[in-house]
Write an enzyme that holds these catalytic residues in place. Sequence first.
Site, PDB file in Angstrom:
ATOM      1  N   SER A 151      21.374  -9.980   9.015  1.00 45.68           N
ATOM      2  CA  SER A 151      22.768  -9.199   8.965  1.00 45.68           C
ATOM      3  C   SER A 151      22.386  -7.788   9.034  1.00 45.68           C
ATOM      4  CB  SER A 151      23.419  -9.502   7.565  1.00 45.68           C
ATOM      5  OG  SER A 151      24.162  -8.486   7.253  1.00 45.68           O
ATOM      6  N   ARG A 166      31.138   3.920   5.117  1.00 41.85           N
ATOM      7  CA  ARG A 166      32.036   3.099   4.620  1.00 41.85           C
ATOM      8  C   ARG A 166      33.375   3.966   4.446  1.00 41.85           C
ATOM      9  NH1 ARG A 166      30.826  -0.954   7.654  1.00 41.85           N
ATOM     10  NH2 ARG A 166      28.940  -2.323   6.742  1.00 41.85           N
ATOM     11  N   ASP A 199      29.909  -3.343   0.479  1.00 36.72           N
ATOM     12  CA  ASP A 199      30.827  -2.578   1.513  1.00 36.72           C
ATOM     13  C   ASP A 199      32.172  -2.779   1.150  1.00 36.72           C
ATOM     14  OD1 ASP A 199      28.611  -1.447   2.705  1.00 36.72           O
ATOM     15  OD2 ASP A 199      28.379  -3.260   3.902  1.00 36.72           O
ATOM     16  N   ASP A 256      32.207 -12.444  12.542  1.00 39.95           N
ATOM     17  CA  ASP A 256      33.073 -12.336  11.466  1.00 39.95           C
ATOM     18  C   ASP A 256      34.645 -11.604  11.638  1.00 39.95           C
ATOM     19  OD1 ASP A 256      31.599 -13.522   9.703  1.00 39.95           O
ATOM     20  OD2 ASP A 256      30.799 -11.518   8.999  1.00 39.95           O
TER      21      ASP A 256
HETATM   22  N1  ARG Z   1      22.512  -2.900   1.023  1.00 40.76           N
HETATM   23  C1  ARG Z   1      22.914  -1.977   1.731  1.00 40.76           C
HETATM   24  C2  ARG Z   1      24.152  -1.062   1.081  1.00 40.76           C
HETATM   25  O1  ARG Z   1      24.781  -1.859  -0.147  1.00 40.76           O
HETATM   26  C3  ARG Z   1      23.552  -2.358   3.049  1.00 40.76           C
HETATM   27  C4  ARG Z   1      24.505  -3.230   3.159  1.00 40.76           C
HETATM   28  C5  ARG Z   1      24.907  -3.754   4.663  1.00 40.76           C
HETATM   29  N2  ARG Z   1      23.818  -4.462   5.030  1.00 40.76           N
HETATM   30  C6  ARG Z   1      23.819  -5.326   5.955  1.00 40.76           C
HETATM   31  N3  ARG Z   1      22.393  -5.861   6.054  1.00 40.76           N
HETATM   32  N4  ARG Z   1      24.683  -5.762   6.473  1.00 40.76           N
HETATM   33  O2  ARG Z   1      24.536   0.016   1.381  1.00 40.76           O
END
Ligand code: ARG
Length: 399
Positions: free
Chosen positions: A176, A95, A124, A15
């Site tokens: 992912s 983040r 995110d 990405d």
């Molecule tokens: N669901 C989790 C969160 O909102 C992880 C998000 C990122 N997950 C990922 N597999 N890329 O914090």
Amino acid sequence: MTMKKVVLAYSGGLDTSCAVRWLGERYGVEVVCFSAFLGEARSPSVLRKRAFAGGASRIYIEDLKDEFAHDFILPALWAHARYEGKYPLATALGRPLIAKHLVRIAQKEKADAVSHGCSGKGNDQVRIEVGVRTLDPSLKIVAPLREWEFQSREEEMDYAKVNKIPVEATKKSPYSIDQNIWGVSIEAGILENPWNEPPEEAYRITRSPSRAPRTSKYLNLDFQNGVPVRLNGVKMSLVELIEKITSLAGQYGIGRMDQMENRLVGIKSRELYEAPAAEVLLLAHAELEGLVMDREFIHYKRVLSEKYAELVYYGLWFSPLKEALDSFFKSNQKRVTGKVRIKLTPGKAICVGKSSPYSLYSEKLATYTAEDQFDRTAAEGFMKIWGLPYEGMKGGKKL
Ligand code: ARG
């Protein structure tokens, strides 16, 4: 939107590698990349090669594990933060740190915008964008994944190929994944159907409990003012300690979670987590705190922990309430000093011992032996008064 220079949070994945080129083409901007190392396996030379192939003018690669451990993980540990009772928030904690450094670099570079590779339906994007806007509302934010025309990974891969951006052909990798030292988040692929059992190959850092060592292992943890400082007698940095526990507890399949999770944007999503160090340290810290704090504090803290986890999950790291709660959780950490013994067994960490100079536990009061010093005669009066408001409340009827 007119912009001259944008700083892109760059992971080096498909990405963001496409995003470097796309930003340049779509907006005619200079693109500066920023890669934060929080504990994922990445090679700086590969990052550099890919970023420059996409047309980046510069790339910042920074190891931020130490700051992550002290300023983000530790407060979450003190808060006993788990979203919806499970997820220890590894991704969610990373983040705001990325947002903070995006802003710092944008200011240093005199850029007028920042960008990220978050999808348009996840949490995110919220965490990064709300973080950036809290810290510097003058910066514009571009989210290529919400804007661009690509409908699938395949289309992105074609775009990378045409533009000679060297990304691995990861057509096969169906998940992912986001990883840092506090844990791994895994979603998509076969996991999208909640009926499907997660296949063993979905996990990154834990072994299956069924393949764990037969004999248990003991971990001795020393806490000082709420901070775990020694593992099995060896003093180490917080980052080292987290990494060491991850590898030890990971071998026992500890810290795996399978969660039906409620995202901020309203979607339910099925996510797998691996967080062996979080599992062990959250347990150890709570057990030690349970020894040194009183009932009222402990019970009230549970309510605040839940709220805190929500705020972090919802991207409100830099909000006043979250910061006020940090002060609350920090207020008693001096007492959280002592030793905890954790037993690693297949799939489960168990606290088997704890001690502290601040212990409130009194064996003389608790014992059922002749050493007992609890004043039983006072119990009668206590119950008389405790039960006074209810006396006869349901009385009069024969049961
Ligand atoms: N669901 C989790 C969160 O909102 C992880 C998000 C990122 N997950 C990922 N597999 N890329 O914090």
